[in-house]
Write a protein that holds these residues in place. Structure first.
Motif, mmCIF file in Angstrom:
data_model
loop_
_atom_site.group_PDB
_atom_site.id
_atom_site.type_symbol
_atom_site.label_atom_id
_atom_site.label_comp_id
_atom_site.label_asym_id
_atom_site.label_seq_id
_atom_site.Cartn_x
_atom_site.Cartn_y
_atom_site.Cartn_z
ATOM 1 N N MET A 36 -1.810 -14.591 3.441
ATOM 2 C CA MET A 36 -2.525 -13.585 3.465
ATOM 3 C C MET A 36 -1.833 -12.457 4.498
ATOM 4 O O MET A 36 -1.621 -12.810 5.425
ATOM 5 C CB MET A 36 -3.928 -13.786 3.751
ATOM 6 C CG MET A 36 -4.661 -14.667 2.969
ATOM 7 S SD MET A 36 -4.654 -14.235 1.234
ATOM 8 C CE MET A 36 -5.614 -12.894 1.270
ATOM 9 N N TRP A 37 -1.472 -11.576 3.795
ATOM 10 C CA TRP A 37 -0.774 -10.413 4.788
ATOM 11 C C TRP A 37 -1.534 -9.223 4.996
ATOM 12 O O TRP A 37 -2.104 -8.817 4.234
ATOM 13 C CB TRP A 37 0.712 -10.070 3.926
ATOM 14 C CG TRP A 37 1.712 -9.305 4.875
ATOM 15 C CD1 TRP A 37 1.502 -8.253 5.413
ATOM 16 C CD2 TRP A 37 2.862 -9.751 5.229
ATOM 17 N NE1 TRP A 37 2.549 -7.828 6.141
ATOM 18 C CE2 TRP A 37 3.494 -8.766 6.136
ATOM 19 C CE3 TRP A 37 3.528 -11.005 5.068
ATOM 20 C CZ2 TRP A 37 4.695 -8.915 6.642
ATOM 21 C CZ3 TRP A 37 4.837 -11.000 5.560
ATOM 22 C CH2 TRP A 37 5.542 -10.131 6.182
ATOM 23 N N TYR A 38 -1.809 -9.209 6.306
ATOM 24 C CA TYR A 38 -2.490 -7.963 6.852
ATOM 25 C C TYR A 38 -1.677 -6.889 7.551
ATOM 26 O O TYR A 38 -1.025 -7.147 8.185
ATOM 27 C CB TYR A 38 -3.409 -8.334 8.056
ATOM 28 C CG TYR A 38 -4.709 -9.298 7.590
ATOM 29 C CD1 TYR A 38 -5.960 -8.821 7.407
ATOM 30 C CD2 TYR A 38 -4.432 -10.630 7.262
ATOM 31 C CE1 TYR A 38 -6.928 -9.654 7.113
ATOM 32 C CE2 TYR A 38 -5.397 -11.438 6.977
ATOM 33 C CZ TYR A 38 -6.460 -11.205 6.704
ATOM 34 O OH TYR A 38 -7.675 -12.110 6.542
ATOM 35 N N VAL A 39 -1.964 -5.534 6.690
ATOM 36 C CA VAL A 39 -0.846 -4.602 7.354
ATOM 37 C C VAL A 39 -1.676 -3.993 8.160
ATOM 38 O O VAL A 39 -2.824 -3.483 8.106
ATOM 39 C CB VAL A 39 -0.518 -3.800 6.103
ATOM 40 C CG1 VAL A 39 0.384 -2.378 6.394
ATOM 41 C CG2 VAL A 39 0.347 -4.349 4.907
ATOM 42 N N TRP A 40 -1.004 -3.324 9.266
ATOM 43 C CA TRP A 40 -1.455 -2.717 10.385
ATOM 44 C C TRP A 40 -2.133 -1.528 9.941
ATOM 45 O O TRP A 40 -1.533 -0.562 9.299
ATOM 46 C CB TRP A 40 -0.434 -2.575 11.538
ATOM 47 C CG TRP A 40 -0.929 -1.459 12.670
ATOM 48 C CD1 TRP A 40 -0.378 -0.545 12.864
ATOM 49 C CD2 TRP A 40 -2.014 -1.739 13.699
ATOM 50 N NE1 TRP A 40 -0.923 0.269 13.935
ATOM 51 C CE2 TRP A 40 -1.822 -0.700 14.287
ATOM 52 C CE3 TRP A 40 -2.729 -2.751 14.014
ATOM 53 C CZ2 TRP A 40 -2.663 -0.321 15.372
ATOM 54 C CZ3 TRP A 40 -3.718 -2.503 14.891
ATOM 55 C CH2 TRP A 40 -3.500 -1.467 15.779
ATOM 56 N N GLU A 41 -3.400 -0.950 10.513
ATOM 57 C CA GLU A 41 -4.024 0.248 10.072
ATOM 58 C C GLU A 41 -3.914 1.039 11.486
ATOM 59 O O GLU A 41 -4.749 0.802 12.321
ATOM 60 C CB GLU A 41 -5.227 -0.110 9.593
ATOM 61 C CG GLU A 41 -6.016 1.224 9.139
ATOM 62 C CD GLU A 41 -5.416 1.786 7.976
ATOM 63 O OE1 GLU A 41 -4.975 3.121 7.940
ATOM 64 O OE2 GLU A 41 -5.068 1.237 6.848
ATOM 65 N N ARG A 65 -5.331 -3.463 7.152
ATOM 66 C CA ARG A 65 -5.817 -3.346 5.877
ATOM 67 C C ARG A 65 -6.366 -4.700 5.267
ATOM 68 O O ARG A 65 -6.211 -5.556 5.800
ATOM 69 C CB ARG A 65 -4.896 -2.521 4.913
ATOM 70 C CG ARG A 65 -4.263 -1.332 5.261
ATOM 71 C CD ARG A 65 -3.184 -0.735 4.420
ATOM 72 N NE ARG A 65 -2.495 0.248 5.157
ATOM 73 C CZ ARG A 65 -1.118 0.666 4.768
ATOM 74 N NH1 ARG A 65 -0.412 -0.116 3.875
ATOM 75 N NH2 ARG A 65 -0.483 1.604 5.520
ATOM 76 N N THR A 66 -6.949 -4.386 3.903
ATOM 77 C CA THR A 66 -7.424 -5.635 3.192
ATOM 78 C C THR A 66 -6.455 -6.569 3.136
ATOM 79 O O THR A 66 -5.282 -6.015 2.434
ATOM 80 C CB THR A 66 -8.226 -5.243 1.741
ATOM 81 O OG1 THR A 66 -9.347 -3.918 2.078
ATOM 82 C CG2 THR A 66 -8.550 -6.303 1.036
ATOM 83 N N PRO A 67 -6.521 -7.794 3.281
ATOM 84 C CA PRO A 67 -5.361 -8.626 3.196
ATOM 85 C C PRO A 67 -4.712 -8.957 1.563
ATOM 86 O O PRO A 67 -5.521 -8.553 0.675
ATOM 87 C CB PRO A 67 -5.984 -10.007 3.372
ATOM 88 C CG PRO A 67 -7.447 -9.969 3.475
ATOM 89 C CD PRO A 67 -7.768 -8.357 3.612
ATOM 90 N N ILE A 68 -3.474 -9.112 1.633
ATOM 91 C CA ILE A 68 -2.779 -9.173 0.085
ATOM 92 C C ILE A 68 -2.192 -10.525 0.181
ATOM 93 O O ILE A 68 -1.334 -11.168 0.962
ATOM 94 C CB ILE A 68 -1.740 -8.205 0.144
ATOM 95 C CG1 ILE A 68 -2.273 -6.765 0.362
ATOM 96 C CG2 ILE A 68 -0.842 -8.483 -0.953
ATOM 97 C CD1 ILE A 68 -1.303 -5.580 0.657
ATOM 98 N N GLN A 69 -2.428 -11.188 -0.929
ATOM 99 C CA GLN A 69 -1.734 -12.480 -0.879
ATOM 100 C C GLN A 69 -0.449 -12.556 -1.727
ATOM 101 O O GLN A 69 -0.131 -12.022 -2.664
ATOM 102 C CB GLN A 69 -2.804 -13.272 -1.994
ATOM 103 C CG GLN A 69 -2.311 -14.896 -2.150
ATOM 104 C CD GLN A 69 -3.112 -15.764 -2.808
ATOM 105 O OE1 GLN A 69 -4.207 -15.371 -3.469
ATOM 106 N NE2 GLN A 69 -2.809 -17.137 -3.185
ATOM 107 N N PRO A 164 -11.865 -7.704 15.218
ATOM 108 C CA PRO A 164 -13.019 -8.487 14.509
ATOM 109 C C PRO A 164 -12.531 -9.020 13.241
ATOM 110 O O PRO A 164 -13.230 -10.101 12.828
ATOM 111 C CB PRO A 164 -14.023 -7.199 14.306
ATOM 112 C CG PRO A 164 -13.152 -5.975 14.709
ATOM 113 C CD PRO A 164 -11.814 -6.328 15.532
ATOM 114 N N GLN A 165 -11.717 -8.565 12.498
ATOM 115 C CA GLN A 165 -10.947 -9.211 11.307
ATOM 116 C C GLN A 165 -10.615 -10.821 11.395
ATOM 117 O O GLN A 165 -10.582 -11.329 10.529
ATOM 118 C CB GLN A 165 -10.070 -8.423 10.699
ATOM 119 C CG GLN A 165 -10.618 -6.910 9.967
ATOM 120 C CD GLN A 165 -9.309 -6.152 9.653
ATOM 121 O OE1 GLN A 165 -8.821 -5.609 10.483
ATOM 122 N NE2 GLN A 165 -9.259 -6.231 8.215
#
Length: 171
Positions: A36-41, A65-69, A164-165
């Protein structure tokens, strides 16, 4: 036909596309895993302390951002060393990921156009949070690469206290 002007259907683009199909068919799907890849916002969405680059304590914290599989061809975990230093023990694991470049770009199209210079993206693999800190392109054919590898370092629970995420992973 001259040797310096190849022709026919076996061009470098054809070969590269076939290699990528083979990677997906033979490595990613049957034996690979996924992350699950979380891109920095960046700010203003994220609330970051200007000095320490950590999330603020206002309840907002840093945001991703919303995680991407993302499918993974190969993942290798390396147990971190535990050096004895005056501040105590600190042991972080390292993760080496190998990904299909086209798959990564399909899921995160701007990953190479607008990379975060501070490496604040996050990767979750097998319930652990990692920070990618280095990447390397591999399998270059006619100026086009086919796979990319990332070296990642584990993020410890105390480092996620204002994120928090990632509170579920900090327990």
């Amino acid at each position: 036909m001259r040797s310096y002007t190849p022709g026919g259907r076996f061009s470098s683009d054809f070969e590269t596309n076939e290699i990528l199909k083979g990677i997906s068919a033979d490595l990613t799907n049957p034996v690979g895993s996924s992350v699950m890849w979380y891109v920095w916002e960046p700010p203003p969405t994220s609330h970051v302390d200007p000095v320490y680059d950590v999330g603020t304590a206002d309840g907002q914290g840093r945001q991703w951002r919303t995680p991407i599989q993302v499918p993974v061809i190969r993942a290798v975990i390396r147990q971190g060393a535990t050096p004895f230093i005056e501040r105590g023990f600190y042991n972080a694991d390292y993760l080496h990921l190998t990904l299909d470049k086209d798959e990564l770009m399909r899921h995160i199209p701007d990953i190479f156009d607008d990379p975060d210079p501070l490496n604040r993206d996050r990767v979750v693999w097998k319930g652990e949070v990692f920070r990618p800190y280095a990447s390397q392109m591999h399998g270059i054919i006619s100026e086009r690469f086919t796979i990319i590898s990332f070296d990642c370092q584990q993020i410890m629970p105390e480092e996620m206290v204002n994120d928090p995420q990632f509170q579920a992973y900090a327990q």
